[in-house]
Write a protein that holds these residues in place. Sequence first.
Motif, short mmCIF file in Angstrom:
data_model
loop_
_atom_site.label_atom_id
_atom_site.label_comp_id
_atom_site.label_asym_id
_atom_site.label_seq_id
_atom_site.Cartn_x
_atom_site.Cartn_y
_atom_site.Cartn_z
N UNK A 63 0.76 -1.04 -0.15
CA UNK A 63 0.17 0.02 -0.02
C UNK A 63 0.75 1.39 0.10
N UNK A 64 1.96 1.20 0.73
CA UNK A 64 2.85 2.53 0.76
C UNK A 64 3.39 2.66 -0.56
N UNK A 65 3.98 1.58 -1.20
CA UNK A 65 4.43 1.71 -2.55
C UNK A 65 3.57 2.15 -3.46
N UNK A 66 2.35 1.95 -3.35
CA UNK A 66 1.27 2.24 -4.44
C UNK A 66 1.07 3.89 -4.12
N UNK A 67 1.04 4.24 -3.00
CA UNK A 67 0.71 5.42 -2.65
C UNK A 67 2.06 6.50 -2.85
N UNK A 68 3.14 5.68 -2.56
CA UNK A 68 4.39 6.60 -2.84
C UNK A 68 5.36 5.79 -3.83
N UNK A 69 5.19 5.61 -4.93
CA UNK A 69 5.94 4.98 -6.11
C UNK A 69 7.41 5.25 -5.98
N UNK A 70 7.89 6.52 -5.60
CA UNK A 70 9.07 6.96 -5.63
C UNK A 70 9.84 6.03 -4.56
N UNK A 71 9.21 5.81 -3.30
CA UNK A 71 9.92 5.01 -2.48
C UNK A 71 10.54 3.60 -2.94
N UNK A 72 9.50 3.08 -3.79
CA UNK A 72 9.83 1.58 -4.31
C UNK A 72 11.17 2.09 -5.02
N UNK A 73 11.08 2.96 -5.59
CA UNK A 73 12.45 3.51 -6.76
C UNK A 73 13.61 3.42 -6.06
N UNK A 74 13.66 3.55 -4.86
CA UNK A 74 15.04 3.75 -4.14
C UNK A 74 15.61 2.11 -4.22
N UNK A 75 14.93 1.13 -4.27
CA UNK A 75 15.54 -0.10 -4.28
C UNK A 75 16.06 -0.39 -5.73
N UNK A 76 15.85 0.55 -6.76
CA UNK A 76 16.32 0.30 -7.88
C UNK A 76 17.76 0.68 -8.00
N UNK A 77 18.77 0.01 -8.23
CA UNK A 77 20.05 0.56 -8.17
C UNK A 77 20.55 1.10 -9.24
N UNK A 78 19.83 1.30 -10.25
CA UNK A 78 20.33 1.74 -11.63
C UNK A 78 19.93 3.24 -11.85
N UNK A 79 18.75 3.60 -11.02
CA UNK A 79 18.52 5.04 -11.25
C UNK A 79 18.68 5.58 -9.91
#
Length: 107
Positions: free
Chosen positions: A45-61
């Motif tokens: 739910x937090x990832x859906x509401x704050x998609x940039x937070x999930x992006x933190x775990x993408x090590x290429x961006x």
Amino acid sequence: MSDAFRFETFVDVHSNIFNEYLGSVIAKLSRENEEYRAVRAEIEGLYEKYPKVLGVFDTETVVELTEEECAVLIKVMELRNKLTDMETVYFRGCYDSVGYLKKAGIL
């Protein structure tokens, strides 16, 4: 110390299937433990509401977060740690049981 008294852990003996076993533990928790499912749902739910937070775990961006998103990231990390703790406790019971049975010569 002689080999007859050498204590081997589950991981030592079955390292080739350890990740598969851990995956099955997580699948079982997901099916059978309501608290585990609730924590996972909260994270999603937090990832859906704050998609940039999930992006933190993408090590290429690179991702820039607002103060609010940073607070959410901290919350997500706390929840992920809680999941890991639940997985570890569940796995540790099996790990210790196998170890004690092997040490006692039953296995």
